[in-house]
Design a protein around this motif. Sequence first.
Motif, mmCIF file in Angstrom:
data_model
loop_
_atom_site.group_PDB
_atom_site.id
_atom_site.type_symbol
_atom_site.label_atom_id
_atom_site.label_comp_id
_atom_site.label_asym_id
_atom_site.label_seq_id
_atom_site.Cartn_x
_atom_site.Cartn_y
_atom_site.Cartn_z
ATOM 1 N N GLU A 72 33.653 41.769 -61.441
ATOM 2 C CA GLU A 72 34.892 42.555 -61.391
ATOM 3 C C GLU A 72 34.584 44.030 -61.172
ATOM 4 O OE1 GLU A 72 38.034 40.479 -64.416
ATOM 5 O OE2 GLU A 72 36.206 41.290 -65.294
ATOM 6 N N TYR A 73 33.575 44.538 -61.889
ATOM 7 C CA TYR A 73 33.217 45.944 -61.742
ATOM 8 C C TYR A 73 32.709 46.222 -60.335
ATOM 9 C CZ TYR A 73 31.159 50.503 -62.256
ATOM 10 O OH TYR A 73 30.854 51.831 -62.071
ATOM 11 N N SER A 76 35.597 46.339 -57.874
ATOM 12 C CA SER A 76 36.377 47.557 -58.087
ATOM 13 C C SER A 76 35.645 48.778 -57.540
ATOM 14 C CB SER A 76 36.662 47.730 -59.574
ATOM 15 O OG SER A 76 37.264 48.969 -59.820
ATOM 16 N N THR A 79 35.786 48.760 -53.728
ATOM 17 C CA THR A 79 37.125 49.161 -53.291
ATOM 18 C C THR A 79 37.293 50.669 -53.411
ATOM 19 O OG1 THR A 79 38.035 47.031 -53.947
ATOM 20 C CG2 THR A 79 39.599 48.845 -53.727
#
Length: 120
Positions: A72-73, A76, A79
Amino acid sequence: MKRLTTKEKVIMDLYWQHGPMFVRELQEYYDEPRPHFNTLSTLVRILEKKGFLDHKQFGTSYQYFPLVSETEYGRSSLTGIIKDYFNDSYLSAVSSFVKEEKISVEELKELIEKIESTTD
């Protein structure tokens, strides 16, 4: 999602690799000279405030555990980088890698094939 400092990333890497830990246990994964317990404790509490860690209380001690996965990190962060440095254009990011020869034309073709096979 907020970005991690270098020291925070080291701590999160340890939590991602080893799972829930008390600060004393975290300290054991560092080479000598190890960071002071209070320094690590402060950084862990900062990570908790940022939403990366949470804790369970055991008597007067706290065992911390990750709330955000490494995947997830990573997503993110990617992005955010594309938004901040490539005007929110994934095409510009990939083009930059091709121009700088960080990705070959063959790898780019392979990427296109993978994308096409997932959209079928």
